[in-house]
Design a protein around this motif. Sequence first.
Motif, PDB file in Angstrom:
ATOM      1  N   ALA A 539       6.428  -1.719   3.388  1.00 19.06           N
ATOM      2  CA  ALA A 539       6.143  -0.907   2.201  1.00 19.06           C
ATOM      3  C   ALA A 539       6.199   0.586   2.500  1.00 19.06           C
ATOM      4  O   ALA A 539       6.324   1.405   1.576  1.00 19.06           O
ATOM      5  CB  ALA A 539       4.780  -1.277   1.631  1.00 19.06           C
ATOM      6  N   GLU A 540       6.106   0.958   3.767  1.00 20.43           N
ATOM      7  CA  GLU A 540       6.121   2.376   4.152  1.00 20.43           C
ATOM      8  C   GLU A 540       7.500   2.876   4.535  1.00 20.43           C
ATOM      9  O   GLU A 540       7.682   4.069   4.801  1.00 20.43           O
ATOM     10  CB  GLU A 540       5.170   2.594   5.340  1.00 20.43           C
ATOM     11  CG  GLU A 540       3.757   2.078   5.126  1.00 20.43           C
ATOM     12  CD  GLU A 540       3.085   2.727   3.925  1.00 20.43           C
ATOM     13  OE1 GLU A 540       3.289   3.950   3.734  1.00 20.43           O
ATOM     14  OE2 GLU A 540       2.382   2.012   3.178  1.00 20.43           O
ATOM     15  N   LEU A 541       8.492   1.993   4.575  1.00 25.33           N
ATOM     16  CA  LEU A 541       9.831   2.409   4.988  1.00 25.33           C
ATOM     17  C   LEU A 541      10.497   3.244   3.910  1.00 25.33           C
ATOM     18  O   LEU A 541      10.305   3.026   2.715  1.00 25.33           O
ATOM     19  CB  LEU A 541      10.691   1.175   5.302  1.00 25.33           C
ATOM     20  CG  LEU A 541      10.197   0.279   6.443  1.00 25.33           C
ATOM     21  CD1 LEU A 541      11.104  -0.929   6.584  1.00 25.33           C
ATOM     22  CD2 LEU A 541      10.120   1.058   7.749  1.00 25.33           C
ATOM     23  N   GLU A 542      11.311   4.189   4.343  1.00 29.26           N
ATOM     24  CA  GLU A 542      12.025   5.057   3.419  1.00 29.26           C
ATOM     25  C   GLU A 542      13.251   4.339   2.851  1.00 29.26           C
ATOM     26  O   GLU A 542      13.837   3.473   3.496  1.00 29.26           O
ATOM     27  CB  GLU A 542      12.484   6.336   4.142  1.00 29.26           C
ATOM     28  CG  GLU A 542      11.359   7.192   4.690  1.00 29.26           C
ATOM     29  CD  GLU A 542      10.556   7.865   3.598  1.00 29.26           C
ATOM     30  OE1 GLU A 542      11.130   8.092   2.501  1.00 29.26           O
ATOM     31  OE2 GLU A 542       9.367   8.157   3.823  1.00 29.26           O
ATOM     32  N   GLY A 543      13.636   4.735   1.645  1.00 26.09           N
ATOM     33  CA  GLY A 543      14.875   4.227   1.083  1.00 26.09           C
ATOM     34  C   GLY A 543      16.051   4.598   1.961  1.00 26.09           C
ATOM     35  O   GLY A 543      16.062   5.676   2.564  1.00 26.09           O
ATOM     36  N   ASP A 544      17.026   3.721   2.076  1.00 23.28           N
ATOM     37  CA  ASP A 544      18.234   3.874   2.876  1.00 23.28           C
ATOM     38  C   ASP A 544      18.021   3.519   4.340  1.00 23.28           C
ATOM     39  O   ASP A 544      18.953   3.575   5.132  1.00 23.28           O
ATOM     40  CB  ASP A 544      18.836   5.284   2.773  1.00 23.28           C
ATOM     41  CG  ASP A 544      20.338   5.287   2.998  1.00 23.28           C
ATOM     42  OD1 ASP A 544      20.996   4.313   2.589  1.00 23.28           O
ATOM     43  OD2 ASP A 544      20.861   6.247   3.592  1.00 23.28           O
ATOM     44  N   ARG A 559      14.734   0.685  -2.398  1.00 24.43           N
ATOM     45  CA  ARG A 559      13.734   1.456  -3.127  1.00 24.43           C
ATOM     46  C   ARG A 559      12.445   0.647  -3.195  1.00 24.43           C
ATOM     47  O   ARG A 559      12.407  -0.537  -2.876  1.00 24.43           O
ATOM     48  CB  ARG A 559      14.216   1.758  -4.556  1.00 24.43           C
ATOM     49  CG  ARG A 559      14.422   0.525  -5.421  1.00 24.43           C
ATOM     50  CD  ARG A 559      15.089   0.844  -6.737  1.00 24.43           C
ATOM     51  NE  ARG A 559      15.212  -0.324  -7.613  1.00 24.43           N
ATOM     52  CZ  ARG A 559      16.169  -1.224  -7.532  1.00 24.43           C
ATOM     53  NH1 ARG A 559      17.099  -1.112  -6.596  1.00 24.43           N
ATOM     54  NH2 ARG A 559      16.207  -2.245  -8.361  1.00 24.43           N
ATOM     55  N   HIS A 560      11.379   1.315  -3.638  1.00 23.17           N
ATOM     56  CA  HIS A 560      10.117   0.657  -3.944  1.00 23.17           C
ATOM     57  C   HIS A 560       9.903   0.798  -5.444  1.00 23.17           C
ATOM     58  O   HIS A 560      10.058   1.886  -6.001  1.00 23.17           O
ATOM     59  CB  HIS A 560       8.966   1.286  -3.164  1.00 23.17           C
ATOM     60  CG  HIS A 560       9.173   1.274  -1.678  1.00 23.17           C
ATOM     61  ND1 HIS A 560       9.078   0.127  -0.919  1.00 23.17           N
ATOM     62  CD2 HIS A 560       9.498   2.260  -0.805  1.00 23.17           C
ATOM     63  CE1 HIS A 560       9.319   0.410   0.350  1.00 23.17           C
ATOM     64  NE2 HIS A 560       9.593   1.696   0.448  1.00 23.17           N
ATOM     65  N   GLU A 561       9.579  -0.304  -6.102  1.00 24.20           N
ATOM     66  CA  GLU A 561       9.472  -0.275  -7.553  1.00 24.20           C
ATOM     67  C   GLU A 561       8.220  -0.996  -8.003  1.00 24.20           C
ATOM     68  O   GLU A 561       7.606  -1.756  -7.249  1.00 24.20           O
ATOM     69  CB  GLU A 561      10.701  -0.926  -8.196  1.00 24.20           C
ATOM     70  CG  GLU A 561      10.832  -2.409  -7.901  1.00 24.20           C
ATOM     71  CD  GLU A 561      12.046  -3.048  -8.568  1.00 24.20           C
ATOM     72  OE1 GLU A 561      12.948  -2.311  -9.012  1.00 24.20           O
ATOM     73  OE2 GLU A 561      12.080  -4.296  -8.644  1.00 24.20           O
ATOM     74  N   SER A 562       7.850  -0.749  -9.251  1.00 24.32           N
ATOM     75  CA  SER A 562       6.681  -1.410  -9.821  1.00 24.32           C
ATOM     76  C   SER A 562       7.125  -2.656 -10.567  1.00 24.32           C
ATOM     77  O   SER A 562       8.066  -2.621 -11.356  1.00 24.32           O
ATOM     78  CB  SER A 562       5.962  -0.446 -10.777  1.00 24.32           C
ATOM     79  OG  SER A 562       4.852  -1.074 -11.365  1.00 24.32           O
ATOM     80  N   ASP A 563       6.456  -3.769 -10.312  1.00 24.06           N
ATOM     81  CA  ASP A 563       6.767  -5.035 -10.970  1.00 24.06           C
ATOM     82  C   ASP A 563       5.486  -5.536 -11.638  1.00 24.06           C
ATOM     83  O   ASP A 563       4.594  -6.067 -10.989  1.00 24.06           O
ATOM     84  CB  ASP A 563       7.270  -6.053  -9.948  1.00 24.06           C
ATOM     85  CG  ASP A 563       7.597  -7.401 -10.587  1.00 24.06           C
ATOM     86  OD1 ASP A 563       7.984  -7.415 -11.764  1.00 24.06           O
ATOM     87  OD2 ASP A 563       7.455  -8.415  -9.889  1.00 24.06           O
ATOM     88  N   ASP A 564       5.381  -5.324 -12.957  1.00 24.40           N
ATOM     89  CA  ASP A 564       4.178  -5.689 -13.712  1.00 24.40           C
ATOM     90  C   ASP A 564       2.929  -5.064 -13.104  1.00 24.40           C
ATOM     91  O   ASP A 564       1.877  -5.720 -12.972  1.00 24.40           O
ATOM     92  CB  ASP A 564       4.022  -7.221 -13.768  1.00 24.40           C
ATOM     93  CG  ASP A 564       5.159  -7.885 -14.544  1.00 24.40           C
ATOM     94  OD1 ASP A 564       5.672  -7.240 -15.481  1.00 24.40           O
ATOM     95  OD2 ASP A 564       5.522  -9.022 -14.204  1.00 24.40           O
ATOM     96  N   GLY A 565       3.074  -3.794 -12.712  1.00 21.32           N
ATOM     97  CA  GLY A 565       1.938  -3.071 -12.163  1.00 21.32           C
ATOM     98  C   GLY A 565       1.787  -3.187 -10.668  1.00 21.32           C
ATOM     99  O   GLY A 565       1.039  -2.423 -10.054  1.00 21.32           O
ATOM    100  N   ASP A 566       2.463  -4.154 -10.034  1.00 20.80           N
ATOM    101  CA  ASP A 566       2.397  -4.311  -8.582  1.00 20.80           C
ATOM    102  C   ASP A 566       3.622  -3.672  -7.935  1.00 20.80           C
ATOM    103  O   ASP A 566       4.738  -3.790  -8.436  1.00 20.80           O
ATOM    104  CB  ASP A 566       2.352  -5.797  -8.212  1.00 20.80           C
ATOM    105  CG  ASP A 566       1.086  -6.473  -8.707  1.00 20.80           C
ATOM    106  OD1 ASP A 566       0.030  -5.803  -8.719  1.00 20.80           O
ATOM    107  OD2 ASP A 566       1.163  -7.658  -9.100  1.00 20.80           O
TER     108      ASP A 566
END
Length: 576
Positions: A539-544, A559-566
């Motif tokens: 979860a701490e890794l950078e995109g790319d 990327r990191h994205e929100s899925d139903d608030g998570d």
Amino acid sequence: MNDELRERVEREAEKHALLNAVKHESDAAVGAIMGPLMGDNPEFREHGDEIPGVAGGVIGRVNDLTYEEKRARLEDLAPEELAEIEAEDEEDEHDLPELPNADEYGEIRMRCAPNPNGPWHVGHARMPAVIGTYRERYDGWFCVRFDDTDPETKRPDMEAYDAILEDLDYLGFEPDEIYRASDRLETYYEHARELIEMGGAYTCSCSGEEFSELKNAGEPCPHRDKDVETVLEEFEDMIDGEYSSGEMVLRVKTDIEHKNPALRDWVAFRMIDTPHPREEASEYRCWPMLDFQSGVDDHLLGMTHIIRGIDLQDSAKRQQFVYDYFGWEYPEVIHWGHVQLDDYDVKVSTSTISALIEDGELDGWDDPRAPTLKSLRRRGIRGEAIVDSMVELGTSTSDVDLAMSSIYSNNRDLIDEETDRRFFVRGGTEIPLAGSPPAEANPPLHPNHEDRGVREIPSGDAVLLEADDIPAAENCIWLKGLGCFEYTGDSLAYTGDDIDVVREGDVDVIHWVPAAESVPVRLRTMDGDVSGRAEPGVAELEGDELVQFERVGFARIDRHESDDGDERTVAYYTHP
């Protein structure tokens, strides 16, 4: 793995590590030798989870040697294989053949001439890869010339111009010049006028069917003997848009009895009612056919060598008539066969991919299921790996097969040593832990680079395992970085045994993630999306950033994205 087998693995791994290191004059890597190692020793496959660990230690020792020490050691272990490597090096230092008559030209000049009707698919990479490699080899020159003079049947996509240049940059090449044929209409008109004045072209109002019958019979068109003044006047009317589509064409006068009907009085200009999408060219209605436009440009831009498909052999023959009229010398031509690509369910075709995107069956040109350069780039495959694979195909006139595994192998050589490892469990079955196991696992970030440190993975009260990794009751497994556990049917009980139980070959090594503190991941693959959970640090890794999910494969963090608030991480699967 017993001691005898371990010794055999170490011996074979050393040989293959030395072969790899000496051949490429660089350090060996686990990923680069695993294929040859397992191929030569199929009996190792049932111990596939343990082999990389054993090989990694051997490779570390091999890489500590100087090149001369590696070569000397290889000569002791495998003198015949060393002799083969040295013979290959002496035979040819290039994958591509010499360009014909290259020494007769002061500067090698080549062109990449895409139709901008969409971003490039994988097969398109062959042309820039080969041309760019030749440019570097001969210290030459190459341009990108967008052949965009068909605003109707091969209508340009306005976004494709920049998209193709981005693809070219991804492959590692920068053109010396960029041209758009649709900017050069006046140049083509001037040369058409000169050709008419020479008696080398005439305007024709026959229907396609009428001319086809005459051509196939070897009979001249009734318009063939028009006087020059009439032809010039009618051609100017074409330029002024006085005719509708199909009403008038300009033909190059060749040999109406030529043995190849396709070369008889071919069309050089035609009328198109559909406006060009580029504003600068939208007023034009009289457009050159590709053979005329490309032939004129190749001369004016000083091309010395042209590479084109074997199916375009007639193009050179048509253009030769124009060159003869003007007294020009035709460039050297290399014809090659088509590239056949494996691994994709989607047809490798710009029009097919575009239609699938429009229908919503693909998310876009960078969908992992799409056989496009944008897709490979998003998956974390380096352009250099694609170029190397394309160059390895050479310039044969036969159709050639390109296995995606070749690109994956080249890419693995480029990324394996710099890519850290992580755990990712697809799906996942939760199993409680028992017996006071360690509170935290500390597997290395990279097995070959202890200096990079370790990961901190809390074990918690339960772990997630992939369904295929759950053992039968009363069997033991080794949770990587954590220790040995016996499966009771309800839980995994910590035994406290040391790594010797793995070395003895009775315990499988399994990756895992903590049930409570793992993070959700959506892994996008060529076969569709895969849901799972990864160790917390993902979860701490950078995109790319690239990772290797152990026992799964390489992946690029998108990327990191929100899925139903998570929060969840989206990663693109690169390759095994």
